[in-house]
Design an enzyme around this catalytic site. Structure first.
Site, PDB file in Angstrom:
ATOM      1  CB  SER A  46      -0.937  -0.046   1.221  1.00 22.06           C
ATOM      2  OG  SER A  46      -1.934   0.940   1.148  1.00 22.06           O
TER       3      SER A  46
ATOM      4  CG  HIS B 241      -5.340  -2.589  -0.335  1.00 25.55           C
ATOM      5  ND1 HIS B 241      -4.372  -2.429  -1.309  1.00 25.55           N
ATOM      6  CD2 HIS B 241      -4.923  -1.845   0.721  1.00 25.55           C
ATOM      7  CE1 HIS B 241      -3.429  -1.613  -0.869  1.00 25.55           C
ATOM      8  NE2 HIS B 241      -3.727  -1.253   0.360  1.00 25.55           N
TER       9      HIS B 241
ATOM     10  CG  ASP C 116      -5.382  -3.516  -4.206  1.00 23.38           C
ATOM     11  OD1 ASP C 116      -6.004  -2.519  -3.763  1.00 23.38           O
ATOM     12  OD2 ASP C 116      -4.282  -3.872  -3.749  1.00 23.38           O
TER      13      ASP C 116
END
Length: 482
Positions: free
Chosen positions: A289, A446, A353
């Site tokens: 991320s 995610h 995602d």
């Protein structure tokens, strides 16, 4: 405050939500005097930087809201994590109830080596895959994703994972200073795998924590800096890496004795010190991320400072679920650095995602991905592509397929342990998130769990190709399916 340091770029747009009221945030939409406000900073004569004022409005409003709920958000998150660890310490909620009746409740300690973050409860695996050994084509990817996952945890947990589970040397665990937020908001750690040949140093940055308002502010901050010959770069991620509010990116930065380490300079000096001890040692940068975004920007600043020696010792950058960090010019600059210094940049994308599709790549944001994109579907079948499908996520026609895919992911969680083993059993918290993913599939896709799985279950052919010294970034014409 105008930025006049020689180490600041000539063009920029900097938002300061802490200096604006809610009323003035809404006035942005119709007020023609926005350039006179202290909460928006840009060079004289660059009024065109304000043309997309609705984006400025959304960014400032999001950050203001996050700042106003930062304490209750952190308090709520702390309670959630404490309850999750309380259940975990007592095996499950039923044993917890029995232990409560018997007066033998095991209570978690937040600083202990067994205390897990919210992200950690979505995937509790700590050990490396025993089937992936040194020299395997997927070893660096598998090691990197575990480092990116463990980066969400506390110092004691990281120390235990690196030393006792991975049998490697922990170099340091850090809480880095963000000069714009005036607090330590960037976490990372470094470790040394001396068993590899050549031995490798891994630098892992923590991604966005679920209940950390400062992290989310970095994500929503659309501030940018345009460096001559380099391009426009996302301001929130630059600040997280260590951009100085007054000095920008000076080649040398004296870090004071006031306990405020800066990510870029601390890691750079530590790498110089360690890499001089063995000319064969290389290093890897990784993160999930926002951590992946920070890892991507690290070699960019090295190139800015002409740190050729360090760039030539960089084996590669491996990111997982990473958002976009710069514009088209920055993309071309980084691709030239990759070719010049022969390091890899591999960007793993799992299925739907949504974070990998942000900020949006269009005429408004101008942000671009680059490097090698390794895309996996929900069956963990991968292919090397120039851009993930539905690159901006927004697609009316994709709504039903995404729902059906999210439903399959929920079912898959019960099937995978029987086909691949207990290591792939999903915790109950992740199963709840899969249910939530039926509404917002882009967020449930995610989690670190799927990224760990794809490095272990994906086809070998992809990793053989990634290990080819001649392999670099791909274009639409040479992206192939494996």
């Amino acid at each position: 405050m105008s930025m006049t340091s020689a180490n600041f770029p000539g063009n920029y747009l900097v938002l300061r939500p802490q200096e604006v009221s809610y009323l003035n945030v809404f006035r942005i939409l119709w007020n023609d005097d926005i350039e006179k406000k202290a909460f928006v900073d840009f060079p004289d004569g660059k009024v065109e930087n304000l043309h997309r004022r609705w984006l400025i409005f959304l960014s400032l409003l999001s950050q203001k809201i996050l700042q106003s709920i930062a304490r209750p958000m952190a308090s709520f998150g702390s309670r959630v994590e404490m309850w999750l660890n309380l259940i975990s310490c007592n095996r499950n909620i039923f044993v917890l109830f029995i232990n409560y009746l018997r007066g033998r409740v095991e209570r978690p300690v937040k600083e202990s080596k067994t205390f897990l973050s919210f992200a950690g409860h979505l995937d509790k695996r700590v050990d490396l895959d025993k089937n992936i050994k040194h020299g395997d084509s997927r070893y660096y990817s598998a090691l990197s994703v575990m480092a990116a996952k463990v980066a969400y945890e506390n110092k004691a947990f990281v120390e235990n994972a690196v030393r006792n589970h991975w049998k490697m040397e922990l170099i340091g665990y850090y809480d880095f200073w963000n000069d714009f937020q005036q607090k330590r908001t960037t976490q990372g750690f470094m470790f040394h795998d001396k068993n590899a040949d050549p031995d490798i140093i891994v630098v892992a940055f923590r991604g966005t924590e679920a209940f950390d308002a400062d992290d989310w502010c970095s994500d929503f901050d659309i501030s940018w800096y345009e460096f001559p010959g380099i391009g426009k770069i996302h301001g929130g991620f630059m600040k997280a890496l260590g951009l100085s509010m007054r000095q920008g990116w000076p080649p040398e930065f004296r870090q004071g004795a006031d306990g405020q380490p800066i990510a870029y300079y601390t890691i750079r000096e530590k790498l110089k010190q360690l890499l001089k001890q063995n000319k064969k040692t290389k290093f890897i940068l990784t993160g999930h991320s926002m951590g992946g975004a920070i890892a991507t920007l690290f070699p960019a600043v090295l190139a800015m400072h002409k740190e050729t020696w360090l760039l030539e010792r960089l084996e590669g950058v491996y990111t997982f679920g990473q958002p976009r960090v710069g514009d088209g010019e920055f993309k071309r600059f980084m691709e030239s650095q990759m070719q010049k210094h022969k390091f890899k940049y591999v960007r793993f994308v799992y299925c739907n995602d949504v974070i990998t599709r942000l900020p949006i790549d269009d005429s408004t944001f101008l942000f671009k991905h680059f490097g090698t994109c390794v895309y996996y579907n929900s069956c963990y079948y991968g292919k090397i592509v120039s851009e993930e499908p539905h690159k901006n996520y927004i697609s009316v026609f994709a709504a039903i397929p995404r729902f059906l895919n999210a439903l399959w992911e929920l079912v898959r969680g019960f099937i995978l342990p029987y086909r691949k083993g207990a290591d792939y059993k999903e915790p109950w918290l992740l199963i709840l998130l899969r249910w939530y993913g039926l509404i917002l599939p882009g967020l449930s896709a995610h989690t670190p769990q799927d990224y760990v799985n794809l490095t272990r279950l994906g086809p070998d052919t992809i990793y053989h190709r990634l290990q080819d010294p001649k392999f670099g970034s791909v274009s639409n014409s040479d992206a192939t399916k494996d």
